[in-house]
Design a protein around this motif. Structure first.
Motif, mmCIF file in Angstrom:
data_model
loop_
_atom_site.group_PDB
_atom_site.id
_atom_site.type_symbol
_atom_site.label_atom_id
_atom_site.label_comp_id
_atom_site.label_asym_id
_atom_site.label_seq_id
_atom_site.Cartn_x
_atom_site.Cartn_y
_atom_site.Cartn_z
ATOM 1 N N TYR A 32 0.814 -1.212 0.000
ATOM 2 C CA TYR A 32 0.000 0.000 0.000
ATOM 3 C C TYR A 32 0.846 1.260 0.000
ATOM 4 O O TYR A 32 1.899 1.325 0.634
ATOM 5 C CB TYR A 32 -0.910 0.022 1.236
ATOM 6 N N LEU A 33 0.359 2.253 -0.695
ATOM 7 C CA LEU A 33 0.864 3.613 -0.553
ATOM 8 C C LEU A 33 0.290 4.171 0.741
ATOM 9 O O LEU A 33 -0.927 4.115 0.951
ATOM 10 C CB LEU A 33 0.419 4.461 -1.738
ATOM 11 N N ALA A 91 -3.638 21.445 12.715
ATOM 12 C CA ALA A 91 -4.642 20.773 11.889
ATOM 13 C C ALA A 91 -4.965 19.421 12.512
ATOM 14 O O ALA A 91 -4.280 18.967 13.434
ATOM 15 C CB ALA A 91 -4.128 20.561 10.468
ATOM 16 N N VAL A 92 -5.993 18.784 11.961
ATOM 17 C CA VAL A 92 -6.217 17.371 12.232
ATOM 18 C C VAL A 92 -5.428 16.591 11.189
ATOM 19 O O VAL A 92 -5.563 16.850 9.986
ATOM 20 C CB VAL A 92 -7.705 17.007 12.175
ATOM 21 N N TYR A 93 -4.616 15.667 11.648
ATOM 22 C CA TYR A 93 -3.774 14.872 10.768
ATOM 23 C C TYR A 93 -4.393 13.491 10.598
ATOM 24 O O TYR A 93 -4.724 12.824 11.583
ATOM 25 C CB TYR A 93 -2.365 14.767 11.336
ATOM 26 N N TYR A 94 -4.505 13.084 9.331
ATOM 27 C CA TYR A 94 -5.129 11.811 8.990
ATOM 28 C C TYR A 94 -4.111 10.901 8.304
ATOM 29 O O TYR A 94 -3.342 11.342 7.451
ATOM 30 C CB TYR A 94 -6.294 12.014 8.039
ATOM 31 N N CYS A 95 -4.177 9.647 8.636
ATOM 32 C CA CYS A 95 -3.401 8.624 7.957
ATOM 33 C C CYS A 95 -4.267 7.992 6.876
ATOM 34 O O CYS A 95 -5.460 7.736 7.097
ATOM 35 C CB CYS A 95 -2.977 7.567 8.978
ATOM 36 N N GLY A 96 -3.686 7.758 5.708
ATOM 37 C CA GLY A 96 -4.414 7.132 4.620
ATOM 38 C C GLY A 96 -3.633 5.963 4.043
ATOM 39 O O GLY A 96 -2.406 5.988 4.020
ATOM 40 N N ALA A 97 -4.366 4.951 3.592
ATOM 41 C CA ALA A 97 -3.767 3.794 2.915
ATOM 42 C C ALA A 97 -4.470 3.639 1.574
ATOM 43 O O ALA A 97 -5.704 3.595 1.521
ATOM 44 C CB ALA A 97 -3.919 2.524 3.752
ATOM 45 N N PHE A 98 -3.679 3.542 0.512
ATOM 46 C CA PHE A 98 -4.244 3.608 -0.837
ATOM 47 C C PHE A 98 -3.692 2.486 -1.704
ATOM 48 O O PHE A 98 -2.491 2.201 -1.686
ATOM 49 C CB PHE A 98 -3.896 4.948 -1.486
ATOM 50 N N LYS A 99 -4.622 1.863 -2.483
ATOM 51 C CA LYS A 99 -4.199 0.824 -3.416
ATOM 52 C C LYS A 99 -5.305 0.586 -4.408
ATOM 53 O O LYS A 99 -6.468 0.441 -4.004
ATOM 54 C CB LYS A 99 -3.864 -0.473 -2.673
ATOM 55 N N ALA A 100 -4.963 0.545 -5.671
ATOM 56 C CA ALA A 100 -5.898 0.187 -6.737
ATOM 57 C C ALA A 100 -7.192 0.985 -6.658
ATOM 58 O O ALA A 100 -8.292 0.432 -6.807
ATOM 59 C CB ALA A 100 -6.194 -1.314 -6.675
#
Length: 115
Positions: A32-33, A91-100
């Motif tokens: 994952y990115l 800010a509010v910091y968010y983690c994201g996981a990205f794929k396809a």
């Protein structure tokens, strides 16, 4: 079920440091990115830093030289080391996981930098 759990936010004075953590489960982490985004009041969510599955990193111009994204595959965790913090980093910091084309997001963690 994908879960991303952020931690490490808080209140810090300008010039200080914080390290955010995002623990991922339910995904094959290495494929994952992973990215950190932030959203300040009244503003759109913006990319802060990303780390590809191949280890390529990218940063917003506003944080280059101050923030570092790293990932620990053994712990399925991505970190954001933030140094020389500024009030504009609040800010509010968010983690994201990205794929396809799929996006997964954490619940966010608040970072407040006082002047």
């Amino acid at each position: 079920q994908v879960q991303l759990v952020e931690s490490g936010g808080g209140l810090v004075q300008a010039g200080g440091s914080l390290r955010l953590s995002c623990a991922a489960s339910g995904i094959t982490f290495n494929t994952y990115l992973m990215g950190w985004y932030r959203q300040a009041p009244g503003k759109q969510r913006e990319l802060v830093a990303s780390s590809s599955s191949g280890g390529i990193t990218d940063y917003a111009d506003s944080v280059k030289g101050r923030f570092t994204i790293t990932r620990d595959s053994a712990k399925n965790t991505v970190y954001l080391q933030m140094n020389r913090l500024k009030p504009d980093d609040t800010a509010v910091y968010y983690c994201g996981a990205f794929k396809a084309g799929r996006e997964n997001w954490g619940q966010g963690t608040q970072v407040t930098v006082s002047s």
